[in-house]
Design a protein around this motif. Structure first.
Motif, PDB file in Angstrom:
ATOM      1  N   VAL A 159       0.862  -1.196   0.000  1.00 51.85           N
ATOM      2  CA  VAL A 159       0.000   0.000   0.000  1.00 51.85           C
ATOM      3  C   VAL A 159       0.894   1.241   0.000  1.00 51.85           C
ATOM      4  O   VAL A 159       1.833   1.341   0.794  1.00 51.85           O
ATOM      5  N   TRP A 240      -7.535   0.366  -1.422  1.00 54.70           N
ATOM      6  CA  TRP A 240      -7.326   0.363   0.044  1.00 54.70           C
ATOM      7  C   TRP A 240      -8.214   1.448   0.638  1.00 54.70           C
ATOM      8  O   TRP A 240      -9.068   1.176   1.473  1.00 54.70           O
ATOM      9  N   LEU A 284      -4.353  -0.656  -3.140  1.00 53.92           N
ATOM     10  CA  LEU A 284      -3.845  -1.855  -2.466  1.00 53.92           C
ATOM     11  C   LEU A 284      -3.335  -2.741  -3.603  1.00 53.92           C
ATOM     12  O   LEU A 284      -4.119  -3.182  -4.446  1.00 53.92           O
TER      13      LEU A 284
END
Ligand code: SAM
Length: 292
Positions: A159, A240, A284
């Protein structure tokens, strides 16, 4: 500044500033996060997204750029593993991580672009908000290093923030409008390389004491990732978290139905994870090492 100087500066920053506690259990680094109660549920659920892409159990999980494992959700990623190997260039980070996970952890001072591990050593790995601290020329190498140490058939999660993705540009536009309407003195918004919630690209001095509040950050675009990394190994882009912290602090408030808005956004991110992953602030990135 040379690449070695950049790394030295990043290490000094985290040793002396980033991993100093500003209150019980909260580090200076968390001042880049939205810790308000209204954002808690959304932030918590976004953290848990990481675990979905990891094998739930195994022998060793690598946490590359672990910091002190500062949020409780982070501990969950390695719950089913025998050991969590925390690697960081900051020894202060590792001392703090040891306090948190004790015997479950193995602690290694090292560089994510030159991992001191043999190939195929890990059943899972995470690297959260770390690669962006490397000199630009070493980012692709870090991804290749992570892939090298991952065991066949396993997956890992990276991330980092993108460099000014479309949804962040939109968020920045709305922030500027709100500031103009409220006649607030406008703090310049990032125009590139520094969008999001992490330390600024160069050390900045602020506050009455002139203290250092940020360190080197270099971010990339999805096009860069596909070209420089995706041609060497398979990468998947998921969401994410699509909102920048600055946008959340400006527009998400309890009295304005903030919790409901974040629930709605989370639902949308779940429905369209690849769209929000490519265009929102924080992707992500899933790495998979297939059997050959
Ligand atoms: C923004 S913090 C993130 C920490 C943790 N992953 C988290 O999400 O809370 C970045 C961390 O990466 C570490 N770091 C920076 N450059 C590194 C490098 N070249 N190799 C290993 N760790 C590095 C820093 O010392 C710091 O602990």
């Amino acid at each position: 500044m040379s690449d070695a100087d950049i790394k030295q500066q990043v290490q000094d920053f985290y040793d002396r500033v980033g991993w100093q506690q500003v209150s019980a259990g909260t580090y200076q680094n968390a001042t880049y996060e939205d810790l308000r109660p209204v954002a808690r549920e959304y932030v918590h659920r976004c953290h848990l997204r990481v675990a979905r892409h990891l094998a739930p159990a195994g022998e060793m999980l690598l946490d590359a750029g672990s910091g002190p494992i500062q949020y409780p959700e982070y501990v969950e990623y390695s719950r089913g593993y025998q050991h969590r190997v925390c690697l960081d260039i900051s020894s202060v980070a590792l001392q703090e991580a040891r306090q948190r996970i004790g015997e479950h952890g193995l602690f290694v001072v090292g560089d994510i672009a030159n991992l001191p591990f043999k190939a195929d050593a890990f059943d899972g790995l995470v690297s959260l908000h770390t690669i962006h601290h490397l000199p630009a020329a070493e980012h692709a190498r870090a991804y290749l290093e992570l892939q090298r140490v991952l065991a066949h058939g396993k997956s890992g999660v990276v991330v980092n923030g993108w460099d000014l993705p479309p949804l962040t540009m939109l968020q920045n536009f709305l922030i500027r409008m709100a500031e103009t309407l409220h006649r607030k003195p406008t703090v310049p918004l990032p125009t590139g390389q520094n969008a999001g919630a992490e330390p600024s690209p160069l050390p900045c001095r602020g506050g009455a004491g002139g203290e250092v509040r940020g360190t080197f950050v270099r971010k990339h675009t999805p096009t860069w990732l596909k070209k420089e990394v995706g041609t060497h190994l398979p990468v998947e882009i998921w969401c994410w978290r699509s909102l920048s912290v600055r946008f959340m602090r400006t527009f998400i408030h309890q009295r304005l139905g903030g919790k409901f808005l974040l629930r709605l956004l989370f639902w949308l991110e779940e429905r369209f994870p690849h769209f929000f992953g490519r265009n929102g602030q924080y992707p992500l990135i899933v790495l998979r090492k297939r059997f050959t």
